[in-house]
Scaffold this motif. Sequence first.
Motif, PDB file in Angstrom:
ATOM      1  N   TRP A 118      43.330  36.092  74.248  1.00  0.00           N
ATOM      2  CA  TRP A 118      44.315  35.478  73.357  1.00  0.00           C
ATOM      3  C   TRP A 118      45.610  35.235  74.101  1.00  0.00           C
ATOM      4  N   ILE A 119      46.504  34.495  73.450  1.00  0.00           N
ATOM      5  CA  ILE A 119      47.814  34.168  74.025  1.00  0.00           C
ATOM      6  C   ILE A 119      48.892  34.746  73.133  1.00  0.00           C
ATOM      7  N   GLU A 120      49.747  35.569  73.727  1.00  0.00           N
ATOM      8  CA  GLU A 120      50.932  36.119  73.054  1.00  0.00           C
ATOM      9  C   GLU A 120      52.153  35.463  73.679  1.00  0.00           C
ATOM     10  N   VAL A 121      53.116  35.065  72.868  1.00  0.00           N
ATOM     11  CA  VAL A 121      54.344  34.481  73.391  1.00  0.00           C
ATOM     12  C   VAL A 121      55.536  35.280  72.884  1.00  0.00           C
ATOM     13  N   VAL A 122      56.427  35.597  73.806  1.00  0.00           N
ATOM     14  CA  VAL A 122      57.702  36.223  73.481  1.00  0.00           C
ATOM     15  C   VAL A 122      58.763  35.187  73.840  1.00  0.00           C
ATOM     16  N   CYS A 123      59.475  34.679  72.824  1.00  0.00           N
ATOM     17  CA  CYS A 123      60.456  33.623  73.064  1.00  0.00           C
ATOM     18  C   CYS A 123      61.786  33.987  72.426  1.00  0.00           C
ATOM     19  N   GLY A 124      62.781  33.180  72.721  1.00  0.00           N
ATOM     20  CA  GLY A 124      64.114  33.380  72.172  1.00  0.00           C
ATOM     21  C   GLY A 124      65.154  32.852  73.131  1.00  0.00           C
ATOM     22  N   SER A 125      66.402  33.158  72.842  1.00  0.00           N
ATOM     23  CA  SER A 125      67.517  32.703  73.679  1.00  0.00           C
ATOM     24  C   SER A 125      67.689  33.619  74.880  1.00  0.00           C
ATOM     25  N   ARG A 159      43.780  38.524  78.107  1.00  0.00           N
ATOM     26  CA  ARG A 159      44.980  38.611  77.260  1.00  0.00           C
ATOM     27  C   ARG A 159      46.121  38.011  78.075  1.00  0.00           C
ATOM     28  N   VAL A 160      46.734  36.960  77.565  1.00  0.00           N
ATOM     29  CA  VAL A 160      47.816  36.259  78.266  1.00  0.00           C
ATOM     30  C   VAL A 160      49.114  36.522  77.515  1.00  0.00           C
ATOM     31  N   ILE A 161      50.108  37.076  78.218  1.00  0.00           N
ATOM     32  CA  ILE A 161      51.410  37.361  77.616  1.00  0.00           C
ATOM     33  C   ILE A 161      52.447  36.499  78.327  1.00  0.00           C
ATOM     34  N   ILE A 162      53.084  35.625  77.574  1.00  0.00           N
ATOM     35  CA  ILE A 162      54.023  34.649  78.128  1.00  0.00           C
ATOM     36  C   ILE A 162      55.409  34.888  77.550  1.00  0.00           C
ATOM     37  N   ALA A 163      56.423  34.874  78.424  1.00  0.00           N
ATOM     38  CA  ALA A 163      57.810  34.969  77.967  1.00  0.00           C
ATOM     39  C   ALA A 163      58.565  33.732  78.429  1.00  0.00           C
ATOM     40  N   GLY A 164      59.447  33.218  77.566  1.00  0.00           N
ATOM     41  CA  GLY A 164      60.230  32.054  77.962  1.00  0.00           C
ATOM     42  C   GLY A 164      61.230  31.633  76.911  1.00  0.00           C
ATOM     43  N   LEU A 165      62.172  30.832  77.355  1.00  0.00           N
ATOM     44  CA  LEU A 165      63.164  30.242  76.458  1.00  0.00           C
ATOM     45  C   LEU A 165      62.493  29.159  75.625  1.00  0.00           C
ATOM     46  N   ASP A 166      62.692  29.195  74.329  1.00  0.00           N
ATOM     47  CA  ASP A 166      62.115  28.139  73.494  1.00  0.00           C
ATOM     48  C   ASP A 166      63.016  26.909  73.447  1.00  0.00           C
ATOM     49  N   MET A 167      64.326  27.089  73.712  1.00  0.00           N
ATOM     50  CA  MET A 167      65.269  25.957  73.703  1.00  0.00           C
ATOM     51  C   MET A 167      66.114  25.975  74.970  1.00  0.00           C
ATOM     52  N   ASP A 168      66.521  24.784  75.413  1.00  0.00           N
ATOM     53  CA  ASP A 168      67.402  24.687  76.569  1.00  0.00           C
ATOM     54  C   ASP A 168      68.866  24.824  76.132  1.00  0.00           C
ATOM     55  N   PHE A 169      69.779  24.608  77.055  1.00  0.00           N
ATOM     56  CA  PHE A 169      71.209  24.783  76.780  1.00  0.00           C
ATOM     57  C   PHE A 169      71.749  23.806  75.745  1.00  0.00           C
ATOM     58  N   SER A 170      71.024  22.705  75.498  1.00  0.00           N
ATOM     59  CA  SER A 170      71.494  21.732  74.512  1.00  0.00           C
ATOM     60  C   SER A 170      70.832  21.920  73.148  1.00  0.00           C
ATOM     61  N   GLY A 171      70.028  22.988  73.012  1.00  0.00           N
ATOM     62  CA  GLY A 171      69.381  23.269  71.737  1.00  0.00           C
ATOM     63  C   GLY A 171      68.097  22.484  71.511  1.00  0.00           C
ATOM     64  N   LYS A 172      67.561  21.890  72.578  1.00  0.00           N
ATOM     65  CA  LYS A 172      66.313  21.118  72.495  1.00  0.00           C
ATOM     66  C   LYS A 172      65.147  21.969  72.994  1.00  0.00           C
ATOM     67  N   PRO A 173      63.919  21.693  72.515  1.00  0.00           N
ATOM     68  CA  PRO A 173      62.749  22.412  73.025  1.00  0.00           C
ATOM     69  C   PRO A 173      62.684  22.304  74.548  1.00  0.00           C
ATOM     70  N   ILE A 221      53.030  25.595  74.314  1.00  0.00           N
ATOM     71  CA  ILE A 221      52.585  26.985  74.441  1.00  0.00           C
ATOM     72  C   ILE A 221      52.672  27.667  73.080  1.00  0.00           C
ATOM     73  N   LEU A 222      53.777  27.476  72.382  1.00  0.00           N
ATOM     74  CA  LEU A 222      53.946  28.083  71.066  1.00  0.00           C
ATOM     75  C   LEU A 222      52.902  27.562  70.080  1.00  0.00           C
ATOM     76  N   ALA A 223      52.572  26.281  70.180  1.00  0.00           N
ATOM     77  CA  ALA A 223      51.603  25.692  69.260  1.00  0.00           C
ATOM     78  C   ALA A 223      50.199  26.255  69.460  1.00  0.00           C
ATOM     79  N   THR A 224      49.878  26.663  70.682  1.00  0.00           N
ATOM     80  CA  THR A 224      48.528  27.158  70.960  1.00  0.00           C
ATOM     81  C   THR A 224      48.442  28.680  70.983  1.00  0.00           C
ATOM     82  N   ALA A 225      49.562  29.365  70.784  1.00  0.00           N
ATOM     83  CA  ALA A 225      49.584  30.832  70.837  1.00  0.00           C
ATOM     84  C   ALA A 225      48.898  31.456  69.636  1.00  0.00           C
ATOM     85  N   ASP A 226      48.295  32.613  69.866  1.00  0.00           N
ATOM     86  CA  ASP A 226      47.702  33.391  68.781  1.00  0.00           C
ATOM     87  C   ASP A 226      48.751  34.277  68.109  1.00  0.00           C
TER      88      ASP A 226
END
Length: 190
Positions: free
Chosen positions: A13-20, A113-127, A134-139
């Motif tokens: 499965w795919i786990e994503v940890v995202c945020g600012s 088991r895939v664990i991915i971390a990353g920023l969901d938005m850039d400095f301008s507030g865009k994806p 990645i978020l769309a396909t995450a479990d």
Amino acid sequence: MFIEPFNTHKTGWIEVVCGSMFSGKTEELIRRLKRAQIANMRVEIFKPAVDTRYDEHDVVSHDASRIRSTPVSASQNILLLADEVEVVGIDEAQFFDEGIVEVAETLARSGVRVIIAGLDMDFSGKPFGPMPQILATADYITKLHAICVRCGNIANFSYRKTDQTQKVMLGETESYEPRCRSCFYEGQQA
């Protein structure tokens, strides 16, 4: 004809940890990976080769937690290096090419088991980069929040404090600060 019993099927499965920025994404990634290591699972960790902020090889959080990783210049290299593993960690996924989505899918389909971390938005507030796909396909998705340095509310935006406009600009507190929606857009208009 032999039919494999359902309960012996190897499932990934795919786990994503995202945020600012400054929300604890890398710290949470490291925590999950270290727990997998404690469980004697075969673990490999990867990060984009361009991210040398704290260390050339280790994945390092803002609070100095660290775990050994392999820097890679292209997402496809992960498939070559993740042989016979049970858990793959990927930090700063927003800096990878679009192929990272298929890499994660391929690993998960093979039982990893895939664990991915990353920023969901850039400095301008865009994806940011491949993160929407990645978020769309995450479990499983965990969205972490920082604290707005202006008002103390929950922050989910990474405000760039410089006039630089390139999408990818590595930096820390000298260049970025976490802000809530209101303070972020107030800063954008100033």
